[in-house]
Scaffold this motif. Structure first.
Motif, PDB file in Angstrom:
ATOM      1  N   UNK A 213      13.196  14.078  11.972  1.00  0.00           N
ATOM      2  CA  UNK A 213      11.898  13.734  11.375  1.00  0.00           C
ATOM      3  C   UNK A 213      11.268  14.869  10.583  1.00  0.00           C
ATOM      4  N   UNK A 214      12.065  15.570   9.807  1.00  0.00           N
ATOM      5  CA  UNK A 214      11.510  16.690   9.062  1.00  0.00           C
ATOM      6  C   UNK A 214      12.269  16.910   7.768  1.00  0.00           C
ATOM      7  N   UNK A 215      11.666  17.735   6.895  1.00  0.00           N
ATOM      8  CA  UNK A 215      12.370  18.175   5.693  1.00  0.00           C
ATOM      9  C   UNK A 215      13.453  19.139   6.130  1.00  0.00           C
TER      10      UNK A 215
ATOM     11  N   UNK B 185       6.840  24.035  -2.645  1.00  0.00           N
ATOM     12  CA  UNK B 185       5.515  23.520  -2.325  1.00  0.00           C
ATOM     13  C   UNK B 185       5.681  22.424  -1.275  1.00  0.00           C
ATOM     14  N   UNK B 186       5.528  22.806   0.003  1.00  0.00           N
ATOM     15  CA  UNK B 186       5.760  21.856   1.084  1.00  0.00           C
ATOM     16  C   UNK B 186       4.730  20.731   1.096  1.00  0.00           C
ATOM     17  N   UNK B 187       3.578  20.952   0.458  1.00  0.00           N
ATOM     18  CA  UNK B 187       2.583  19.879   0.408  1.00  0.00           C
ATOM     19  C   UNK B 187       3.112  18.683  -0.379  1.00  0.00           C
ATOM     20  N   UNK B 188       4.037  18.930  -1.329  1.00  0.00           N
ATOM     21  CA  UNK B 188       4.661  17.841  -2.087  1.00  0.00           C
ATOM     22  C   UNK B 188       5.454  16.948  -1.141  1.00  0.00           C
ATOM     23  N   UNK B 189       6.253  17.562  -0.273  1.00  0.00           N
ATOM     24  CA  UNK B 189       6.997  16.793   0.723  1.00  0.00           C
ATOM     25  C   UNK B 189       6.042  16.116   1.705  1.00  0.00           C
ATOM     26  N   UNK B 190       4.989  16.824   2.116  1.00  0.00           N
ATOM     27  CA  UNK B 190       4.052  16.255   3.095  1.00  0.00           C
ATOM     28  C   UNK B 190       3.387  14.994   2.558  1.00  0.00           C
ATOM     29  N   UNK B 191       3.033  14.996   1.275  1.00  0.00           N
ATOM     30  CA  UNK B 191       2.428  13.801   0.676  1.00  0.00           C
ATOM     31  C   UNK B 191       3.399  12.627   0.710  1.00  0.00           C
ATOM     32  N   UNK B 192       4.665  12.921   0.450  1.00  0.00           N
ATOM     33  CA  UNK B 192       5.665  11.851   0.397  1.00  0.00           C
ATOM     34  C   UNK B 192       5.937  11.277   1.788  1.00  0.00           C
ATOM     35  N   UNK B 193       6.083  12.138   2.781  1.00  0.00           N
ATOM     36  CA  UNK B 193       6.502  11.652   4.104  1.00  0.00           C
ATOM     37  C   UNK B 193       5.360  11.068   4.925  1.00  0.00           C
ATOM     38  N   UNK B 194       4.145  11.137   4.435  1.00  0.00           N
ATOM     39  CA  UNK B 194       2.988  10.570   5.137  1.00  0.00           C
ATOM     40  C   UNK B 194       3.234   9.107   5.477  1.00  0.00           C
ATOM     41  N   UNK B 195       3.121   8.785   6.766  1.00  0.00           N
ATOM     42  CA  UNK B 195       3.266   7.403   7.199  1.00  0.00           C
ATOM     43  C   UNK B 195       4.693   6.900   7.256  1.00  0.00           C
ATOM     44  N   UNK B 196       5.678   7.772   7.097  1.00  0.00           N
ATOM     45  CA  UNK B 196       7.072   7.315   7.128  1.00  0.00           C
ATOM     46  C   UNK B 196       7.444   6.832   8.524  1.00  0.00           C
ATOM     47  N   UNK B 197       8.330   5.861   8.599  1.00  0.00           N
ATOM     48  CA  UNK B 197       8.761   5.313   9.882  1.00  0.00           C
ATOM     49  C   UNK B 197       9.995   6.007  10.442  1.00  0.00           C
ATOM     50  N   UNK B 198      10.780   6.618   9.538  1.00  0.00           N
ATOM     51  CA  UNK B 198      12.012   7.297   9.982  1.00  0.00           C
ATOM     52  C   UNK B 198      12.389   8.338   8.941  1.00  0.00           C
TER      53      UNK B 198
ATOM     54  N   UNK C 252       0.832  -1.206   0.000  1.00  0.00           N
ATOM     55  CA  UNK C 252       0.000   0.000   0.000  1.00  0.00           C
ATOM     56  C   UNK C 252       0.868   1.257   0.000  1.00  0.00           C
ATOM     57  N   UNK C 253       1.882   1.261   0.851  1.00  0.00           N
ATOM     58  CA  UNK C 253       2.795   2.407   0.905  1.00  0.00           C
ATOM     59  C   UNK C 253       3.566   2.541  -0.400  1.00  0.00           C
ATOM     60  N   UNK C 254       4.043   1.411  -0.922  1.00  0.00           N
ATOM     61  CA  UNK C 254       4.810   1.453  -2.169  1.00  0.00           C
ATOM     62  C   UNK C 254       3.953   1.995  -3.305  1.00  0.00           C
ATOM     63  N   UNK C 255       2.707   1.567  -3.380  1.00  0.00           N
ATOM     64  CA  UNK C 255       1.816   2.059  -4.438  1.00  0.00           C
ATOM     65  C   UNK C 255       1.606   3.564  -4.315  1.00  0.00           C
ATOM     66  N   UNK C 256       1.389   4.045  -3.108  1.00  0.00           N
ATOM     67  CA  UNK C 256       1.173   5.479  -2.909  1.00  0.00           C
ATOM     68  C   UNK C 256       2.385   6.300  -3.352  1.00  0.00           C
ATOM     69  N   UNK C 257       3.562   5.837  -3.028  1.00  0.00           N
ATOM     70  CA  UNK C 257       4.779   6.569  -3.376  1.00  0.00           C
ATOM     71  C   UNK C 257       5.051   6.529  -4.881  1.00  0.00           C
ATOM     72  N   UNK C 258       4.864   5.358  -5.493  1.00  0.00           N
ATOM     73  CA  UNK C 258       5.089   5.271  -6.943  1.00  0.00           C
ATOM     74  C   UNK C 258       4.064   6.121  -7.686  1.00  0.00           C
ATOM     75  N   UNK C 259       2.847   6.192  -7.177  1.00  0.00           N
ATOM     76  CA  UNK C 259       1.846   7.060  -7.800  1.00  0.00           C
ATOM     77  C   UNK C 259       2.318   8.516  -7.830  1.00  0.00           C
ATOM     78  N   UNK C 260       2.962   8.972  -6.765  1.00  0.00           N
ATOM     79  CA  UNK C 260       3.488  10.342  -6.725  1.00  0.00           C
ATOM     80  C   UNK C 260       4.584  10.514  -7.769  1.00  0.00           C
ATOM     81  N   UNK C 261       5.450   9.514  -7.888  1.00  0.00           N
ATOM     82  CA  UNK C 261       6.524   9.569  -8.886  1.00  0.00           C
ATOM     83  C   UNK C 261       5.959   9.598 -10.297  1.00  0.00           C
TER      84      UNK C 261
END
Length: 518
Positions: A331-333, A313-326, A231-240
């Motif tokens: 823990x920030x940009x 556009x910080x929302x771009x980073x926010x979408x990517x880091x959603x649910x990150x473990x580390x 699920x996480x992999x799909x979300x990230x590849x969708x952004x790419x």
């Protein structure tokens, strides 16, 4: 084979322990026997005169010379077989005069030898608050890297490492010392950079334009890790894919996704993660206190300003880091100088897994990856080899966006270099490592990838496109020239230049080279 009289550097013949250590290259584990990566003599020149003596000897004896700086060529092309000679430049040019930085008219430049690793080169630039786009593998050396492009995290924002070259210092086939530039010999300059690496002469030093931290204040980057799940992999590849399919996506952004099987040495990729892992996930540690690294997804995301009005556009980073473990660094940009960010992108281990491999590097110009089902297909193929426990196959996968009309990778087409496929949108690397008993599984997995990814109905690309730095399959380059170069006219031009630069065949140590014109 006897050693060469007059050479001041070290020379090693087969049958010695040092020879066995020095002949080893990245490709040895896979192709050492099959392609007979056993040179008749290894020469470690101390200077350009040693190189000239070696080339003249090779001409006299009618043998060829393979040039090695780091030995990372995946097909084994920086090695050769007896009676040919291995010219090992890994430590030849590391004196005080072998690298320098200077500025002129508000621009910065660096002259460097080919003997430095990317880790060493990056650290030196960072000390001087400078940076340049380059790859992530710390032990890749700049000599081979510059000739195959120097693909890396900054490709959209700044182009390739090889795009920044201004001059090449070489020893030619007759042992003469020359400087090659776009002005002095545009054809040879073009061919060296993306044409037939190692097959035109011996590069000892080169000069490149580099960038200054002070010109890109406010740059931001994020390295984040996620425990593997589809699920996480799909979300990230969708952004790419969304980024890649958008031809107007701003130049400021770069994004790369890595997927790594369990047992990958994460500490080399994410410094400090072991302390966090011990606190957050003690279940990963065995009775002996040693960690069993889990399957992971690692992303590298970056934004850099080019004009005074550029806003991130910080929302771009926010979408990517959603649910990150580390996330590296609190823990920030992170807002950091670019020279420091480029160091964060480096992978500090020599190789991903200590096993043989089945390599693939797929290249596409597609702008319809979302429509064509790329994400679901890629997630399915990755899960097929990553999910099973104890299948004795290990994956190192990487997907990166390169394209768009604002990308410097794209815009640098026609800049006097021969690097192919400038209309690339995404590059996907899928490396399956195995032990002998699981070799067939790795091969079968890649066969399915080839069948479904490439061709008229291919999910990734309608044509077979490959890159010299990520070569795989048939290593007779002449038999598959159309996968590495755009058209026959380009290939035949390279053949003519090879004929001029290598009339005696000295720089033809194996089949992975542009065939010289008759």
């Amino acid at each position: 084979m006897t050693t060469i009289a007059g050479v001041s550097g070290n020379q090693y013949v087969p049958g010695t322990k040092v020879y066995d250590e020095l002949k080893y290259q990245y490709a040895t584990s896979t192709y050492g026997e099959e392609r007979d990566l056993n040179p008749g003599l290894i020469v470690q020149p101390k200077n350009k005169d040693d190189i000239a003596l070696t080339l003249r000897y090779a001409k006299e004896k009618k043998v060829a010379v393979a040039i090695k700086t780091g030995g990372h060529q995946y097909s084994g092309a920086s090695s050769t077989s007896a009676p040919n000679i291995q010219l090992d430049l890994e430590n030849s040019f590391k004196g005080a005069d072998d690298r320098t930085i200077f500025e002129k008219d508000g621009k910065a430049y660096a002259r460097t030898s080919v003997s430095w690793s990317l880790g060493e080169f990056n650290a030196w630039l960072t000390e001087n608050k400078k940076f340049v786009p380059h790859g992530q593998c710390t032990e890749v050396h700049v000599g081979g890297h510059v000739q195959t492009g120097g693909y890396g995290q900054l490709a959209r924002s700044f182009g390739l490492f090889g795009d920044h070259v201004l001059s090449l210092e070489i020893v030619d086939t007759d042992g003469n010392f020359k400087e090659v530039t776009k002005a002095t010999d545009p054809d040879l300059f073009w061919a060296f950079l993306g044409g037939s690496p190692g097959n035109l002469g011996v590069i000892t030093h080169f000069t490149i334009q580099v960038h200054r931290d002070q010109d890109y204040n406010g740059s931001r980057g994020m390295k984040a890790m996620y425990f593997y799940d589809t699920k996480t992999l799909k979300r990230l590849i969708d952004i790419l894919v969304e980024m890649s399919d958008n031809d107007d996506f701003p130049r400021n952004y770069d994004l790369c996704i890595s997927v790594l099987s369990s047992a990958f040495p994460l500490l080399d990729l994410c410094p400090g993660i072991d302390e966090w892992m011990a606190r957050a996930h003690p279940e990963f540690y065995g009775k002996n206190g040693l960690i069993a690294w889990p399957r992971t997804i690692v992303i590298f995301a970056q934004w850099v300003p080019f004009e005074s009005g550029d806003e991130c556009d910080m929302s771009w980073f926010d979408r990517i880091k959603e649910g990150s473990d580390w996330i590296l660094g609190n823990d920030n940009v992170q807002e950091k100088p670019m020279s420091q960010l480029t160091g964060d992108w480096i992978f500090r281990n020599v190789r991903e897994f200590e096993h043989p491999y089945e390599k693939r590097a797929y290249v596409t110009s597609s702008r319809t990856l979302a429509k064509d089902g790329f994400t679901d297909w890629m997630v399915g193929r990755i899960d097929d080899i990553v999910r099973p426990e104890h299948n004795k196959c290990w994956l190192s996968a990487q997907m990166q966006c390169f394209g768009g009309k604002n990308s410097m990778f794209t815009r640098n087409a026609g800049n006097g270099t021969a690097f192919s496929w400038r209309d690339t949108s995404i590059t996907c690397v899928l490396d399956a490592f195995y032990v002998e008993e699981s070799k067939a599984r790795a091969e079968d997995w890649q066969k399915v990838n080839d069948m479904e990814a490439i061709g008229p109905n291919g999910v990734i690309s309608k044509e077979d496109r490959r890159v010299l730095w990520g070569s795989y399959g048939n290593w007779n380059l002449d038999a598959v020239w159309n996968t590495y170069f755009e058209d026959r006219a380009k290939y035949e031009k390279l053949q003519q230049i090879r004929k001029r630069a290598d009339p005696y065949g000295i720089f033809t140590p194996n089949p992975f080279c542009v065939k010289r014109a008759d």
